[in-house]
Design a protein around this motif. Sequence first.
Motif, PDB file in Angstrom:
ATOM      1  N   LEU A  47       0.829  -1.209   0.000  1.00 32.55           N
ATOM      2  CA  LEU A  47       0.000   0.000   0.000  1.00 32.55           C
ATOM      3  C   LEU A  47       0.866   1.262   0.000  1.00 32.55           C
ATOM      4  O   LEU A  47       0.501   2.272  -0.619  1.00 32.55           O
ATOM      5  N   ALA A  48       2.005   1.209   0.670  1.00 36.23           N
ATOM      6  CA  ALA A  48       2.914   2.356   0.647  1.00 36.23           C
ATOM      7  C   ALA A  48       3.440   2.597  -0.764  1.00 36.23           C
ATOM      8  O   ALA A  48       3.495   3.743  -1.240  1.00 36.23           O
ATOM      9  N   GLY A  49       3.811   1.521  -1.452  1.00 35.24           N
ATOM     10  CA  GLY A  49       4.274   1.667  -2.829  1.00 35.24           C
ATOM     11  C   GLY A  49       3.176   2.149  -3.754  1.00 35.24           C
ATOM     12  O   GLY A  49       3.409   3.002  -4.625  1.00 35.24           O
ATOM     13  N   TRP A  50       1.983   1.608  -3.595  1.00 37.58           N
ATOM     14  CA  TRP A  50       0.842   2.032  -4.417  1.00 37.58           C
ATOM     15  C   TRP A  50       0.528   3.504  -4.181  1.00 37.58           C
ATOM     16  O   TRP A  50       0.223   4.248  -5.120  1.00 37.58           O
ATOM     17  N   GLY A  51       0.628   3.937  -2.928  1.00 36.69           N
ATOM     18  CA  GLY A  51       0.406   5.345  -2.626  1.00 36.69           C
ATOM     19  C   GLY A  51       1.395   6.249  -3.336  1.00 36.69           C
ATOM     20  O   GLY A  51       1.040   7.335  -3.793  1.00 36.69           O
ATOM     21  N   CYS A  52       2.634   5.785  -3.460  1.00 32.13           N
ATOM     22  CA  CYS A  52       3.640   6.567  -4.194  1.00 32.13           C
ATOM     23  C   CYS A  52       3.235   6.735  -5.652  1.00 32.13           C
ATOM     24  O   CYS A  52       3.388   7.829  -6.229  1.00 32.13           O
ATOM     25  N   LEU A  53       2.720   5.675  -6.262  1.00 36.37           N
ATOM     26  CA  LEU A  53       2.272   5.777  -7.654  1.00 36.37           C
ATOM     27  C   LEU A  53       1.087   6.731  -7.778  1.00 36.37           C
ATOM     28  O   LEU A  53       1.013   7.523  -8.730  1.00 36.37           O
TER      29      LEU A  53
END
Length: 252
Positions: A47-53
């Motif tokens: 979710l942290a990575g998806w939030g970055c996108l």
Amino acid sequence: MNGLRLALGLLTLIPVPAPDGVDRDAARRAMLLAPLALLPISLAAALAGWGCLLLGLPGLVAGIVTVAVGLLATGALHADGLADTADGLGSRRDPQTSLAIMKRGDVGPMGAVALALVYLAQAAAVPVLLARPWGWLQVALLLAGARVALAVLTRRGQAPARPGGLGALVLGTVPVPSALVAVLVAWLITAATGWLTGHLIGAIVALPLALAAVLWLSRTARRRLGGLTGDVLGAGVELAATVMLIVASIAW
């Protein structure tokens, strides 16, 4: 619950009550429950990575953030095992010397190269997956599912290379039928993520190819070291996660 608490205490930095006792029965359950124990961390990382996108950051940044969250939440436990295993096996010395190199704790050239290649590969594959529908869920389940490598590596018949330590506690504790059931459940779940993302073939073959790589590592360690160690278990997890992420990211 005792096995789950042991898995959380061994494999993560999640604060949990200490297990009632640490014996081989608890170790067996901990190895089988490792994917479940890691699921909260893998969800947070994905979710942290998806939030970055979603924020418009470059894909590689999203991949690095995903990997970093996982490393921080596990205390980089498996990274340490990966580096030590690469240094020990890469030394091409006799078993006693190789084990001594692995126990030193510092990172040599082979360990540094292994860390760089493995985590760069993970960081590069993650954003490809995150960009797909339900990609964040697939990343989370792949990272958690890779921990089934622990059940495979600690199945009955696997002996420690040296007495003492984590390896001696957990190796040989998991019955082969239990390991097979754990692998089947992990495969069904990770394969189903391919249906969600629209890339089914990669999701189906990701875990079998990852376990093939893990078995190769196990065979190499037994031949070179005379058995397995806790470091080899950590290296197996990271190898499995890397293979699964790369294979699943291919546009089959």
